[in-house]
Design an enzyme around this catalytic site. Structure first.
Site, PDB file in Angstrom:
ATOM      1  N   ASP A 141      -7.839  -4.183  -0.473  1.00 19.30           N
ATOM      2  CA  ASP A 141      -8.421  -4.332  -1.804  1.00 19.30           C
ATOM      3  C   ASP A 141      -8.363  -5.781  -2.280  1.00 19.30           C
ATOM      4  OD1 ASP A 141      -8.965  -1.507  -2.283  1.00 19.30           O
ATOM      5  OD2 ASP A 141      -6.797  -1.270  -2.347  1.00 19.30           O
ATOM      6  N   HIS A 162       0.850  -1.185   0.000  1.00 19.36           N
ATOM      7  CA  HIS A 162       0.000   0.000   0.000  1.00 19.36           C
ATOM      8  C   HIS A 162       0.888   1.238   0.000  1.00 19.36           C
ATOM      9  CE1 HIS A 162      -3.057   2.927   1.310  1.00 19.36           C
ATOM     10  NE2 HIS A 162      -3.951   2.049   0.932  1.00 19.36           N
TER      11      HIS A 162
END
Length: 438
Positions: free
Chosen positions: A373, A315
């Site tokens: 995600d 991330h």
């Protein structure tokens, strides 16, 4: 540049311009937690220079009390509360109250807030006709963006952003009506009848009902799936000053109405580098094809000369681990077990990718852990929600964060209209030459 502080004096940073005797002493600001920040508002006035920060990755554009992220430690706080506690013990409506008001509600406040959201979920019936203006194969995000912006034409009686009561009503309308618009956008895209909201259902249940129910047969709520949806909404409710939130704030700084500001946020979220990450995970898995192809794919990822991208791992903000991912992982396995899914190729590959990422030194040493995600895409796929709706779901969740940030902006007397500066690298001044002389 030097930093100083002595005794009870406030800390400052002194910047000296090389080759001159000019310097500027700037305040060093501190939040309740997080790194110190140099206040550069007087930098241009004192030294005649700007700062350059593409993407604003090292620039604080506002002061906020809503969300705190420590990417190195893997911390996400909503109003000081760890996301892990809220996802486990709370629900989306309570979190929405927390983000908007700053404190957790008592029982009376929560009941009143829940009612206010519930009784604003209906759309003006004329809005239904808007959908007929879109092509039947229009992307749901295009419909969502257009219809949310159009709400200002129906609720123009409450657009005075300087009136606290009108801001409150606008907040209720957006949080309540965006799921209805989102569900109708999906129904329109597949040619099914619109399902009107039900006041006897919770926020997550009602959303799933409007997405999946049909008039021809009764709809039965599945508590496991509704809880999974609620967690997805909680985990995506806000995430500090990301691209879409900054867009909402920038639009809001002009005095634009809240519906226009949220529509701007939806447009920013639509970008594949922002809200489309979980959709990109499934696309990656589809391109891999079968679990047998994963080792070759991993080799390509490790090859510096390859352009193969690994989606759903690591991330930009979280340099250690995404605190939302652990919650999503648990929810993912709960959903798969509830649905009895065992032979879905994409999901089989996702689980194999997860196993490799947690064991392979290449991933572990680079802290490329599965992020939120990665798991949310798997959950939504398992629940039968098409990939075109993934970013729409993100927008439904993030609306409460956008509204909270917009409200905070309007109530902050120090905020001014957004006006970034630039480094100009074009032609210097030159004279116009008539076409005959060119």
């Amino acid at each position: 540049m030097s930093s100083t502080a002595s005794g009870g004096a406030k800390p400052t940073v002194t910047i000296t311009l090389d080759g001159s005797n000019r310097s500027a002493t700037l305040p060093l600001l501190s939040g309740s937690i997080g790194p110190q920040t140099v206040d550069i508002r007087k930098l241009y006035g004192e030294l005649g220079i700007f700062t350059y920060d593409p993407g604003y990755g090292a620039t604080a554009s506002c002061e906020s009390k809503i969300t705190y992220i420590d990417g190195d430690a893997g911390v996400l706080l909503y109003r000081g509360y760890p996301i892990e506690q809220l996802a486990e013990k709370s629900d989306f409506i309570e979190v929405a109250y927390l983000l908007l008001e700053g404190e957790l509600p008592n029982a009376t406040q929560l009941d009143e807030f829940r009612k206010n959201v519930t009784y604003h979920t209906m759309l003006h019936e004329q809005i239904r006709r808007f959908f007929d203006g879109f092509r039947r194969d229009a992307h749901p995000m295009a419909i969502l963006c257009g219809v949310v912006g159009a709400l200002a034409a129906f609720y123009h009686d409450n657009l005075d952003i300087n009136d606290a009561r009108q801001r409150e009503i606008a907040a209720f309308r957006l949080i309540a009506k965006v799921p209805t618009i989102a569900a109708w956008a999906y129904k329109y895209s597949i040619g099914q009848p619109f399902m009107y909201p039900r006041n006897d259902l919770s926020y997550a249940e009602n959303f799933l009902y409007m997405l999946n129910a049909v008039p021809a047969e009764p709809w039965k709520n599945n508590p496991i799936l509704s809880r999974a949806m609620d967690r997805i909404l909680v985990l995506h409710a806000d995430h500090e000053q990301n691209a879409s939130t900054s867009t909402v704030r920038l639009a809001g700084s002009t005095g634009a109405n809240p519906f226009a500001c949220i529509a701007a946020g939806i447009a920013a979220l639509w970008g594949p580098s922002h809200g489309g990450a979980n959709e990109a995970v499934l696309k990656m898995l589809a391109e891999i094809g079968t679990p047998e192809n994963i080792p070759q794919f991993i080799r390509e990822v490790k090859d510096k000369n390859s352009h193969t991208k690994l989606m759903g791992f690591g991330h930009r903000v979280y340099k250690n681990f995404d605190p939302r991912a652990k919650i999503m992982k648990e929810t993912c396995h709960e959903v798969l077990a509830e649905l009895g899914i065992k032979d879905e190729p994409l999901l089989d590959m996702a689980m194999e990718m997860e196993r490799i990422a947690l064991e392979d030194d290449y991933f572990v040493s680079r802290k490329l852990y599965p992020n939120v995600d990665f798991y949310s895409g798997i959950i939504l796929k398992a629940m039968g929600i098409p990939t075109s709706m993934f970013t729409v779901l993100f927008a439904v969740a993030r609306t409460v964060g956008w509204v909270s940030q917009w409200k905070e902006l309007i109530e902050d007397p120090s905020q001014r209209i957004g006006r970034p500066r630039q480094i100009y690298s074009g032609a210097t001044q030159r004279d116009y030459v008539p076409v005959s002389g060119r």
